[in-house]
Motif scaffolding. Sequence first.
Motif, short mmCIF file in Angstrom:
data_model
loop_
_atom_site.label_atom_id
_atom_site.label_comp_id
_atom_site.label_asym_id
_atom_site.label_seq_id
_atom_site.Cartn_x
_atom_site.Cartn_y
_atom_site.Cartn_z
N ILE A 98 88.63 -19.36 -58.48
CA ILE A 98 88.32 -20.30 -57.41
C ILE A 98 88.32 -19.59 -56.07
CG2 ILE A 98 89.16 -22.33 -56.16
CD1 ILE A 98 90.24 -23.38 -58.82
N SER A 99 89.28 -18.67 -55.89
CA SER A 99 89.35 -17.91 -54.64
C SER A 99 88.09 -17.08 -54.43
CB SER A 99 90.58 -17.00 -54.68
OG SER A 99 90.61 -16.15 -53.55
N MET A 100 87.64 -16.45 -55.54
CA MET A 100 86.44 -15.64 -55.44
C MET A 100 85.22 -16.50 -55.11
SD MET A 100 85.15 -12.63 -55.52
CE MET A 100 86.51 -11.71 -56.20
N GLN A 101 85.13 -17.66 -55.79
CA GLN A 101 84.01 -18.55 -55.53
C GLN A 101 84.04 -19.08 -54.10
OE1 GLN A 101 81.43 -19.21 -57.54
NE2 GLN A 101 82.27 -17.73 -59.01
N THR A 102 85.26 -19.39 -53.63
CA THR A 102 85.41 -19.88 -52.25
C THR A 102 85.02 -18.81 -51.25
OG1 THR A 102 87.25 -21.28 -52.98
CG2 THR A 102 87.04 -20.90 -50.62
N LYS A 103 85.40 -17.57 -51.57
CA LYS A 103 85.05 -16.46 -50.68
C LYS A 103 83.53 -16.29 -50.59
CE LYS A 103 86.04 -11.57 -49.91
NZ LYS A 103 86.75 -10.37 -50.44
N MET A 104 82.88 -16.39 -51.75
CA MET A 104 81.42 -16.28 -51.78
C MET A 104 80.78 -17.45 -51.02
SD MET A 104 80.68 -13.52 -53.29
CE MET A 104 78.93 -13.79 -53.44
N LEU A 105 81.41 -18.63 -51.19
CA LEU A 105 80.88 -19.79 -50.47
C LEU A 105 81.01 -19.61 -48.97
CD1 LEU A 105 79.74 -22.66 -50.60
CD2 LEU A 105 82.10 -23.51 -50.73
N GLY A 106 82.16 -19.08 -48.52
CA GLY A 106 82.36 -18.83 -47.10
C GLY A 106 81.39 -17.78 -46.57
N LEU A 107 81.10 -16.74 -47.40
CA LEU A 107 80.16 -15.70 -46.98
C LEU A 107 78.75 -16.28 -46.83
CD1 LEU A 107 79.66 -12.72 -46.39
CD2 LEU A 107 79.31 -12.36 -48.85
N ASN A 108 78.39 -17.09 -47.80
CA ASN A 108 77.05 -17.71 -47.72
C ASN A 108 76.96 -18.64 -46.51
OD1 ASN A 108 76.15 -16.43 -50.01
ND2 ASN A 108 76.83 -18.07 -51.39
N ALA A 109 78.08 -19.37 -46.25
CA ALA A 109 78.07 -20.26 -45.09
C ALA A 109 77.95 -19.49 -43.79
CB ALA A 109 79.35 -21.10 -45.10
N ALA A 110 78.60 -18.32 -43.73
CA ALA A 110 78.52 -17.49 -42.53
C ALA A 110 77.10 -16.98 -42.31
CB ALA A 110 79.49 -16.33 -42.66
N ILE A 111 76.42 -16.64 -43.43
CA ILE A 111 75.05 -16.15 -43.32
C ILE A 111 74.14 -17.27 -42.80
CG2 ILE A 111 73.06 -15.36 -44.66
CD1 ILE A 111 75.06 -13.89 -46.46
N GLU A 112 74.34 -18.44 -43.36
CA GLU A 112 73.52 -19.57 -42.93
C GLU A 112 73.82 -19.95 -41.47
OE1 GLU A 112 71.04 -20.91 -44.47
OE2 GLU A 112 71.34 -19.57 -46.19
N ALA A 113 75.06 -19.82 -41.04
CA ALA A 113 75.41 -20.13 -39.65
C ALA A 113 74.76 -19.14 -38.69
CB ALA A 113 76.93 -20.10 -39.50
N ALA A 114 74.69 -17.87 -39.14
CA ALA A 114 74.05 -16.86 -38.30
C ALA A 114 72.56 -17.14 -38.15
CB ALA A 114 74.28 -15.48 -38.92
N ARG A 115 71.98 -17.60 -39.22
CA ARG A 115 70.57 -17.93 -39.15
C ARG A 115 70.32 -19.12 -38.21
NH1 ARG A 115 68.70 -17.67 -45.51
NH2 ARG A 115 68.87 -15.39 -45.73
N ALA A 116 71.25 -20.05 -38.20
CA ALA A 116 71.08 -21.26 -37.38
C ALA A 116 71.25 -20.98 -35.90
CB ALA A 116 72.06 -22.34 -37.83
N GLY A 117 71.84 -19.83 -35.56
CA GLY A 117 71.98 -19.46 -34.17
C GLY A 117 73.04 -20.28 -33.47
N GLU A 118 72.66 -20.78 -32.24
CA GLU A 118 73.61 -21.51 -31.40
C GLU A 118 74.07 -22.80 -32.09
OE1 GLU A 118 76.04 -21.97 -28.15
OE2 GLU A 118 74.74 -20.27 -28.63
N GLN A 119 73.17 -23.41 -32.86
CA GLN A 119 73.51 -24.66 -33.51
C GLN A 119 74.49 -24.47 -34.67
OE1 GLN A 119 70.45 -23.62 -32.88
NE2 GLN A 119 69.73 -25.06 -31.28
#
Length: 275
Positions: A173-194
């Motif tokens: 679960i920790s590994m999956q959560t870590k991957m989820l957080g990494l993916n969320a960070a990538i998507e946040a970077a793409r979204a820019g200021e928003q």
Amino acid sequence: MIVGRDVLEAFIKVTPYINKLLPIDVFVEVADTEFFLAYQPGLTFDIKNKVGDPVPPNGPMRHAVATRQHVEVVVDDPARGAAFKILIEPVIDENNQIIGQIAMGSTLENQHRLNEIIKNFTTAFRKVNDSTQEIMEAARNLAVIGEKLSELTSQTQKSISQTDVIIDMIKHISMQTKMLGLNAAIEAARAGEQGRGFAVVAEEIRRLAEQSNVSAKNVTTILGEVTQSIQTINSQCKETGAISQEQAASTEIVSDSMHNLGKQLDKLSEFSNIL
């Protein structure tokens, strides 16, 4: 019965020497049907008879003559000192007529001392035997407790081993959560200021995943140490149980030996009464 006047006369002659030939201290006396013909006191005990004295009218020697039978009796007469045991054998002539008697006796003082020693030893022996029985019972109980404790530690080991599945699940679960957080960070970077707010959430998810992973590792380490300790306890319990069983077996052998010794003491007591 003893037969022959010549035998009676022979005993009169050897009376002074009989107690020197025997391993126990005895007095010897020879009498006809009325009077003492010979008397030799013991080395340490004297009932004070004399040659020519009449045979006591109510004594065991009169009884032996009257019944024409061997007499063995204990005499406890304060006038004669300590109690003594006397053996009397009638003497008849060739015509089957009572002509006398031969008596031999010994003080019961040594017998009383021996009986007292046996009594004291028996008392001490029984106390030791009782203590041995208690030790044996305690050893058996300890062996049983050791077996139960060993079973309990084995069950605990099994229970701990089952936690490995849970820890592996936490790691997954920790590994999956870590991957989820990494993916969320990538998507946040793409979204820019928003996506800045979402980036904070993604970072918190990643941090929580790292902490969960570290905690799982710590739990694994602790459980490993606990398992090792339980294994040590289990090994020591088995060793203690084995020693307790050996002690119980050895104590039982001692108990059997003491039981046999008790029987020998009983025989010794019976033998002292014969003496």
